[in-house]
Motif scaffolding. Sequence first.
Motif, short mmCIF file in Angstrom:
data_model
loop_
_atom_site.label_atom_id
_atom_site.label_comp_id
_atom_site.label_asym_id
_atom_site.label_seq_id
_atom_site.Cartn_x
_atom_site.Cartn_y
_atom_site.Cartn_z
N PRO A 144 -6.78 -7.94 -10.69
CA PRO A 144 -7.23 -8.89 -11.86
C PRO A 144 -8.49 -9.33 -11.53
CG PRO A 144 -4.90 -9.26 -11.27
CD PRO A 144 -5.46 -8.43 -10.16
N ALA A 145 -9.27 -10.07 -12.70
CA ALA A 145 -10.39 -10.77 -12.60
C ALA A 145 -10.44 -11.70 -11.63
CB ALA A 145 -10.96 -10.93 -14.06
N GLY A 146 -10.98 -11.98 -10.78
CA GLY A 146 -11.11 -13.27 -9.81
C GLY A 146 -10.19 -12.91 -8.75
N ALA A 147 -9.46 -12.04 -8.69
CA ALA A 147 -8.30 -11.96 -7.59
C ALA A 147 -8.99 -11.04 -6.46
CB ALA A 147 -7.15 -10.91 -8.14
N ALA A 148 -8.41 -11.36 -5.32
CA ALA A 148 -8.78 -10.72 -3.92
C ALA A 148 -7.59 -9.67 -3.55
CB ALA A 148 -9.28 -11.56 -2.89
N HIS A 149 -8.08 -8.43 -3.07
CA HIS A 149 -7.48 -7.69 -1.99
C HIS A 149 -7.60 -8.43 -0.68
CE1 HIS A 149 -6.25 -4.81 -4.89
NE2 HIS A 149 -7.35 -4.49 -5.16
N HIS A 150 -6.55 -9.34 -0.13
CA HIS A 150 -6.68 -10.23 0.78
C HIS A 150 -5.82 -9.71 2.18
CE1 HIS A 150 -6.15 -14.23 3.00
NE2 HIS A 150 -7.41 -13.98 2.90
N SER A 151 -5.01 -8.54 1.97
CA SER A 151 -4.24 -8.30 3.10
C SER A 151 -5.16 -7.47 4.13
CB SER A 151 -3.19 -7.35 2.66
OG SER A 151 -3.55 -5.99 1.61
N LYS A 152 -4.52 -7.48 5.34
CA LYS A 152 -5.26 -6.79 6.39
C LYS A 152 -4.29 -5.86 7.14
CE LYS A 152 -6.81 -11.29 6.27
NZ LYS A 152 -7.83 -11.20 5.05
N VAL A 153 -4.48 -4.53 7.04
CA VAL A 153 -3.46 -3.71 7.49
C VAL A 153 -4.27 -2.50 8.07
CG1 VAL A 153 -1.84 -2.01 7.03
CG2 VAL A 153 -1.69 -4.40 5.84
N ILE A 154 -4.01 -2.09 9.20
CA ILE A 154 -4.61 -0.77 9.81
C ILE A 154 -3.26 -0.07 10.47
CG2 ILE A 154 -6.00 -0.05 11.76
CD1 ILE A 154 -7.52 -2.48 11.85
N VAL A 155 -3.35 1.23 10.07
CA VAL A 155 -2.22 2.11 10.49
C VAL A 155 -2.84 3.40 11.04
CG1 VAL A 155 -0.06 3.20 9.43
CG2 VAL A 155 -0.95 1.36 8.39
N VAL A 156 -2.36 3.75 12.28
CA VAL A 156 -2.91 5.20 12.96
C VAL A 156 -1.57 5.93 13.00
CG1 VAL A 156 -3.56 5.77 15.14
CG2 VAL A 156 -4.28 3.50 14.31
N ASP A 157 -1.62 7.06 12.36
CA ASP A 157 -0.60 8.16 12.30
C ASP A 157 0.75 7.73 11.86
OD1 ASP A 157 -2.60 9.88 13.13
OD2 ASP A 157 -1.82 10.12 15.42
#
Length: 493
Positions: free
Chosen positions: A128-141
Amino acid sequence: MADSRYLIPAQTCWRVERADRVRVIVDGAEYFRAVKDAMLRARHRVMLVGWDFDTRIEFEPEGATLEGPNALGPFMKWMAENRREVDLYVLKWDLGTFQALGRGMVPMALRPIRTADNFQFKFDTEHPAGAAHHSKVIVVDDRIAFCGGIDVTAGRWDTSAHLDDQPHRHMPGEEEPSKPWHDVATALSGPLAAALGELARERWFRATGDRLDPPPPPDDDDTDGDTAIWPDLEATFTGIPAAIARTYPDHNRHPEVREIEALYLRAIALARDTFYVETQYLASATIARAIAERLAEPEGPEFVVVLPCTSEGWLRQKAMDGARRKVLNFLWANDPHGRFGAYYPVTGGGAAIYVHAKVLIVDEGLLRIGSSNLNNRSMGFDTECDVAIDAAICPDPEAVSREVLALRAGLLAEHLDVTPDRLDAAIAEAGLIGAIERLRGSGRSLRPFTRDEVAEDDSLIAENELADPEAVDDGLASRLADGITDLLEEATD
């Protein structure tokens, strides 16, 4: 497995899965090295999903020991060229790009690496306008995953010593040490890592329209299992169930998800003796009201909140610190039994240590670590991801409870510059707040927020939805546009 008091799939969490290993990582020095180590062990796929990535940051600023370039951008290019069997996916919140360019960073998408057929970088505009994708995820295999509060960007690296003069803690291109920074994340393996892989692929699909298949499973002759891909980290927990809790806004035919808010509210309601939280922001009225109800009880739990002294940047200070002032004053006014304490950490020289961690520990039973803060955005407007552990449903509840309390002791001992044993003894004698007050010192320590200290934090921006919306609705975009004018007028006053 016993029923969890806290973790209810489709209500307070998305799902509960087995974690073969869990490492709670405190502060960025260990985190950045572990992330590079895990990516080097990849056989099929690496996915990085985050709020921000800075190509200039170094994984090991104290001195590189791992293979490949030390800086993120050159390392990803090296991976694309030297590990041709590994597909690399990077998904970054689109509005964070403007911040990056302002810092002098060249986004990965503008570098020659974009031409590699096993590397894909995308800006995530699906919000949405003004919203952030704030999650922090790293995935290996789908075998190792990282989830927490640490962004792979500038200014996040620090050791738990939080030295005033730390030559390796600096912004790219600058020689002077940057501010001390406290943060927390997790490394996870097993089916829980696979679930985070599914979450990352869903985010990629929403952002790009491309549906990725899961990476291939381990080969039949892979007798080492996840041991071969687990980074050089000692596990905090082994063989336990853990949950993933999410926030998604209502957007583009995808329904709103408020699992994170539901889990916070359930944790507040079920807290027996202590509720300890580290958070970048304290601004949610819903959370504040729930805490106030428990503070009114004659024999309710103690609530301790560790925050940064001030938020980063002019706009965040005006908006979030003003909202924090209102919440703190509300909680102080509704604390008849003296069971609420709010503190910020400082170095030995008195400099404020920035708290970016998002950690909750309730009694000895619930541990949650993720990207969500105690503000409105994290409850229903931004994209967030947390992981949570309930000791009661683990194979050895007492052992997990001991480790949960040890983690709390370690965090507070770090802030107060005392040993965990000394802290535990003080808690046994005086309770959580009493122990903090007894052990606070004049050097590196915790300092209490007071009414006088936050009196200057008031701001009209704190009343403006632009800073911290609770949810998406039909008129929000136009109100956000109108709000920009108000913010600019205040900025020029």
